[in-house]
Design an enzyme around this catalytic site. Structure first.
Site, mmCIF file in Angstrom:
data_model
loop_
_atom_site.group_PDB
_atom_site.id
_atom_site.type_symbol
_atom_site.label_atom_id
_atom_site.label_comp_id
_atom_site.label_asym_id
_atom_site.label_seq_id
_atom_site.Cartn_x
_atom_site.Cartn_y
_atom_site.Cartn_z
ATOM 1 C CG ASP A 11 -1.960 1.117 1.153
ATOM 2 O OD1 ASP A 11 -1.746 2.080 0.382
ATOM 3 O OD2 ASP A 11 -2.979 1.038 1.872
ATOM 4 C CG HIS A 60 -0.509 5.654 4.630
ATOM 5 N ND1 HIS A 60 -1.386 5.965 5.639
ATOM 6 C CD2 HIS A 60 -1.272 5.147 3.617
ATOM 7 C CE1 HIS A 60 -2.615 5.668 5.260
ATOM 8 N NE2 HIS A 60 -2.574 5.178 4.040
ATOM 9 C CB ILE A 67 -2.181 9.106 9.143
ATOM 10 C CG1 ILE A 67 -2.786 8.773 7.765
ATOM 11 C CG2 ILE A 67 -2.407 10.571 9.493
ATOM 12 C CD1 ILE A 67 -4.288 8.959 7.690
#
Length: 310
Positions: A209, A214, A229
């Protein structure tokens, strides 16, 4: 609600859209990397309940695989959302709202997985559209069904497409999911506390991912966060691993289904507190961030059986 957004499209071609079948091939290394990404052995490198996910413990032929590893099978579907006819959205405003998983048999330590995806729900929320996607995964060689993932995605700014005063809402095959239970007011059966690492998202992203939300500070700022995050599915992996450790006594094959609702973001480095309540063969859980005292994830896990030691 209806008409308060700025999106106009015909929902029928969306719900009838046919995704191409896809393959997901993985090795033991991928399964072990995922386990490390969701915190396995982070507290104790020789944890007798978790070493099996990353090492051939006690001479076992294959490493064991966490049931939440199955969420990786559906990663490729997100990249296909832009193919949905008429549906326009800003990918920076996409939010993963819910995840539901059914496990039909233990996941192999390596394999080639055939995924069949379809639209399972479409809901006009005025300022957003909620899209539900269901992915059924099979072992390619044997054709056996392994698991099913159903995810709800919030597309902010893409709502308001209903052509009547009643907001459009379509859903199918929801009988296999239960309504989210309320968090009990009683004291939890067990509480498990664990710190994430500052680099947790950077480690987890290696499982596939690569959303810059992120990892990229500028991208995260545009999305409204002070810094990158943690992936919601990483937090889910932490929670289910805690349930396996505390309720299932380390037996991951007790997990029958998993449901999670993502409530709030987690910053890498924060401490996760997983509270668990046992109700028959169901474990109701809630995850809080200790530093902010905020709930970030809640849901339930259904078990094939209860541990005899409970």
């Amino acid at each position: 609600m209806a008409g308060s957004g700025n999106s106009e499209f015909d929902p029928e071609p969306v719900i009838s859209h046919k995704f191409p079948e896809s393959l997901y091939t993985y090795t033991e290394r991928d399964a072990a990397l995922y386990a490390l990404g969701v915190g396995a052995c982070a507290k104790d490198a020789i944890d007798d309940k978790e070493l099996k996910y990353v090492y051939h413990q006690d001479g076992q032929e294959f490493i064991q695989v966490l049931p939440t590893f199955s969420t990786l099978f559906s990663l490729g579907v997100s990249s296909q959302l832009e193919q949905l006819p008429g549906l326009q959205f800003d990918p920076r405003l996409l939010l993963h709202g819910q995840q539901y998983i059914e496990i039909y048999k233990p996941l192999p330590s390596h394999g080639c997985i055939l995924n069949k995806a379809s639209i399972a729900g479409l809901h006009d929320k005025g300022k957003a559209t909620v899209l539900e996607i269901e992915i059924v995964s099979y072992e390619k060689e044997s054709g056996e069904r392994l698991c099913m993932n159903r995810l709800a995605i919030y597309l902010r700014g893409a709502g308001g497409f209903s052509k009547s005063s009643q907001p459009y809402s379509y859903s199918r095959n929801r009988s296999n999911q239960s309504t989210f239970p309320k968090i009990p007011k009683s004291q939890p059966f067990v509480v498990y506390e664990e710190c994430t690492h500052a680099s947790q998202a950077l480690l987890y992203r290696l499982s596939g991912d690569y959303n810059p939300l992120h990892s990229d500070p500028m991208f995260a700022e545009i999305a409204g966060f002070s810094r990158p995050i943690l992936h919601g599915l990483c937090t889910l992996g932490f929670a289910v691993r805690a349930i396996i450790k505390c309720i299932c006594r380390g037996d991951q094959n007790m997990i029958k289904s998993i449901s999670g609702r993502f409530l709030l973001h987690v910053y890498p480095g924060e401490t996760l507190i997983t509270e668990m309540w046992v109700a028959g063969s169901r474990v109701i859980y809630q995850v809080k961030v200790k530093e902010r005292n905020r709930a970030v994830l809640s849901g339930f896990v259904d078990l094939n059986r209860l541990s005899s030691s409970l």
